[in-house]
Design an enzyme around this catalytic site. Structure first.
Site, mmCIF file in Angstrom:
data_model
loop_
_atom_site.group_PDB
_atom_site.id
_atom_site.type_symbol
_atom_site.label_atom_id
_atom_site.label_comp_id
_atom_site.label_asym_id
_atom_site.label_seq_id
_atom_site.Cartn_x
_atom_site.Cartn_y
_atom_site.Cartn_z
ATOM 1 N N THR A 1 -0.411 5.271 1.202
ATOM 2 C CA THR A 1 -0.237 6.074 1.781
ATOM 3 C C THR A 1 -0.338 5.390 3.805
ATOM 4 O O THR A 1 -0.055 4.257 3.486
ATOM 5 C CB THR A 1 -1.557 6.424 2.351
ATOM 6 N N ASP B 1 -1.386 -0.526 6.195
ATOM 7 C CA ASP B 1 -1.186 -0.634 7.903
ATOM 8 C C ASP B 1 -2.098 0.404 7.813
ATOM 9 O O ASP B 1 -3.232 1.051 9.413
ATOM 10 C CB ASP B 1 -0.400 0.878 8.012
ATOM 11 N N ASP C 1 0.895 -1.193 -0.324
ATOM 12 C CA ASP C 1 0.272 -0.157 0.466
ATOM 13 C C ASP C 1 0.763 1.280 -0.324
ATOM 14 O O ASP C 1 2.229 1.112 0.259
ATOM 15 C CB ASP C 1 -0.795 0.295 1.291
#
Length: 739
Positions: free
Chosen positions: A429, A629, A427
């Site tokens: 961001t 996250d 991922d």
């Protein structure tokens, strides 16, 4: 070393079986898993005016299509067919994964509750305690017969009672696959212990097995609770707008498709729908992963789980309850967690061959020697203990080393899966980047003003804003020690910017280009510099004083330190494919992808799109690791062979859903953990060699009468000690150096 593993044909790939002018028969593996929508697929094909007839067969995975060759070509037909199949791709991927799961033996697929397993653990512990306290409880059975007494001691009776679910699973596995599974191995060890009068050993084997089941069930339960608790949509209220314009507060579960809902500043979006009036800035990070709130106006689509940062909108409900994107996220995570394919480790493979061998050898020994002692030796000196400890102790030492270095691994099977991984998905961001935008560039449009003065004026207009852009500017002011000057009330223009007045009634405006143009402020002379900032992946904010542009602030989410080095190390660890998937806009994804050197990237993805990509790669035979996250990464983390959450700021959902949690923000821990997993599997293989070699010698000597039962036990236990000592080397693994 060149990998000889042949990857399967992609699930959605279409190949031509046979072709004639105006007629083509194609094959697609996905058709096997789309039985529930075959009628819909045929209707979609037959609805095309240039297709005369289309028939689909899920058994042969073929489709026969007759078409007007004067209107379209064969390649066009295949393109249309693949497009129609792609609409059902997620269903196909999920059904294929379910088929693989059902083919795997060796684990109990029926999930038990934490309460039921804990009850059995409590009974086990109580039996051990009572046996230790009651005098003679270990040796004297309820029946005085010498042969039966060993089965009627307190530990033996407790073992027989607690063995029932394990033995049942082992028996069912044998009936289905005609070979022993892991539960059959455990059952054999238990009854072998009882046969030689060692009930305490049997209880210990059961206790270890039940504790493992308890931890698995507890982790899954915590995952579900964390997801549902974090989203907490079921108790939310919404403002329903009636046809006469009246606004009334109602529970979200009373809203149906077509209802109009008013959503205002600070409120959570609880339905999926289309904006029919108003404008608002909505933070949809929980759904899309995009840290920058998005501007929603008439015609825009909003998703449950978003939060209105500023503004007010009326939304026509399209999906509510279990049909919303957030509910689908929860459903996908639960589904993947409960169906995650168990890895048949080395113990399962060896037990399938060696347990029948032990029984056969015991029978042959008795038939030849007529000695029950020698025959029993064939069961006492068995492979089950050594094989179990070959994996258990190595994985335990590996997990212990990882934990001491801030890495939580939820099971040995994830270590094995990680060691075999060849594809990693990141991922953006909060994973590749820090997830916190900062001011990185300032362009001066008027030389009368310094960078410090531009920030000072921008602070006045952004002081009360909670927008991430404003927070970046405010953070810049704090770092540079710039005080906020006196100003009047701040006026917010939704989706454009903010303005206020400072000394001498001068107007400060901070916002986007459209906001500047609305106030007749010329931005053309600095557009060249602005385009350079945008090409770097920066978000730009214009700052004006009265009717003059004085500067532009470039804001960007910083890359994590050592990320490029981490990517290079992953390639050294034989990771063939590194991809970037993000909910951010494609331009920013491209900048990050080029900077760190990934193999491919995709932007503007929803969580289910990420999960679909994971399933697609697995369908082709890839062993996929997902690193994320946030909750938007949860479905992909759950469906991946190994899900890794990176950083201390990872959400509870990501940490519960992932299989490995790295607490530090150092991306170098990712290749380090992979290195640990590979070293662990090397030691497991060594342990198998020790356990099988030593016990084989013992079996041969015991069968021929050269090894008494006592020394047989000594030899058997020596293999156990050697396996444990070899595994303990993993405690010395240096995670800073990666060896």
């Amino acid at each position: 070393m060149i990998s000889l593993r042949k990857k399967k044909e992609p699930l959605l790939k279409t190949s031509i079986v046979h072709t004639l002018p105006g007629r083509v028969r194609v094959n697609c593996r996905a058709l096997k898993y789309l039985g529930d929508v075959i009628i819909e697929i045929e209707e979609d094909l037959n609805s095309m005016k240039f297709i005369e007839s289309a028939k689909v067969n899920t058994i042969t995975k073929n489709a026969l299509i007759l078409y007007d060759k004067e209107q379209v070509g064969q390649e066009d037909i295949i393109g249309f067919f693949e497009h129609i199949i792609s609409k059902h791709s997620l269903m196909a991927y999920q059904n294929e994964r379910e088929e693989k799961r059902l083919k795997l033996s060796g684990e109990k697929v029926v999930e038990e509750s934490v309460k039921d397993i804990a009850k059995r653990v409590a009974i086990n512990v109580a039996a051990i305690a009572v046996s230790a306290l009651v005098k003679g409880g270990l040796k004297s059975g309820l029946i005085k017969d010498s042969k039966l007494s060993r089965f009627t001691t307190i530990p033996a009776l407790a073992s027989l009672y607690l063995t029932k679910p394990i033995a049942k699973s082992g028996l069912e596995g044998f009936k289905e696959d005609l070979k022993p599974n892991a539960d059959a191995l455990t059952t054999t060890a238990i009854f072998a212990s009882l046969a030689v009068g060692n009930g305490m050993s049997a209880l210990t084997v059961i206790l270890l097995s039940e504790i493992a089941e308890l931890l698995t069930a507890y982790t899954m339960s915590k995952t579900r609770d964390s997801i549902k608790g974090m989203m907490n949509l079921k108790d939310e209220f919404v403002w329903k707008v009636s046809q006469n314009g009246e606004v009334k507060k109602q529970r979200v579960d009373s809203i149906v498709k077509g209802d109009t809902v008013l959503i205002q500043t600070g409120e959570k979006v609880c339905i999926d729908g289309e904006v029919i009036s108003g404008e608002a800035i909505i933070d949809e990070a929980a759904v899309t992963g995009e840290y920058m709130p998005d501007i929603k106006r008439e015609g825009s689509y909003v998703y449950a789980g978003g939060i209105v940062k500023n503004g007010s909108i009326k939304v026509s409900t399209v999906k509510v309850g279990d049909d919303t994107v957030v509910s689908r996220i929860i459903s996908m995570v639960e589904d993947a967690s409960s169906q995650k394919a168990p890895i048949q480790n080395y113990a399962d493979h060896f037990s399938g061959y060696l347990i029948p061998f032990n029984f056969l050898l015991a029978g042959i020994t008795y038939a030849v020697t007529k000695s029950s002692t020698r025959a029993l030796n064939m069961l006492v000196i068995d492979y089950s203990c050594g094989i179990k400890l070959s994996t258990a102790t190595a994985f335990s030492a590996s997990i212990n080393t990882a934990v001491k270095n801030g890495v939580l691994v939820k099971g040995g099977n994830y270590i094995e899966a990680l060691s075999n991984s060849d594809t990693i998905i990141f991922d953006k961001t909060g994973t590749l980047t820090e997830g916190k935008p900062d001011v990185v560039d300032i362009l001066i449009a008027d030389n009368r003003y310094t960078e410090r003065r531009i920030i000072e004026l921008a602070l006045a207009a952004e002081e009360t804003s909670s927008h991430p852009i404003a927070q970046a500017i405010l953070s810049k002011g704090v770092k540079d020690g710039i005080d906020i000057i006196e100003h009047s009330e701040i006026i917010t223009h939704v989706a454009r910017g903010t303005e206020t007045t400072v000394e001498d009634d001068r107007v400060v405006r901070v916002g986007n280009n459209a906001f500047m143009k609305e106030n007749d402020i010329d931005t053309s002379k600095i557009e060249g510099g602005v385009q350079i900032l945008i090409s770097k992946g920066q978000s730009v904010v214009y700052v004006s004083l009265d009717d003059k542009l004085i500067g532009v602030i470039g804001i960007q989410d910083k890359m994590r330190g050592n990320m490029k080095k981490s990517i290079n190390n992953l390639r050294f660890k034989k990771v063939d494919d590194i991809q970037l998937l993000t909910g951010d806009i494609s331009e920013q994804a491209e900048v990050v992808a080029n900077r760190i050197g990934v193999d491919s990237y995709r932007g503007e993805l929803l969580p289910e799109d990420k999960a679909k990509t994971v399933l697609s790669l697995q369908s082709e035979g890839a062993k996929v690791v997902m690193v994320g996250d946030g909750i938007n990464d949860a479905p992909a983390l759950a469906y991946a062979d190994v899900g890794i959450s990176l950083g201390g700021k990872s959400t509870d959902v990501a940490m519960e859903t992932s299989d490995i949690t790295i607490q530090s923000d150092n991306p170098m821990m990712i290749p380090t953990v992979i290195g640990l997993s590979k070293q662990t599997m090397n030691i497991v293989r060594q342990n198998f060699g020790f356990a099988i070699g030593i016990n084989t010698v013992g079996l041969m000597m015991g069968a021929t009468g050269y090894l008494p039962v006592f020394w047989g036990a000594v030899l058997h236990n020596s293999s156990t000690i050697l396996v444990v000592m070899n595994s303990l080397r993993l405690l010395l693994f240096d995670m800073e150096r990666g060896n």
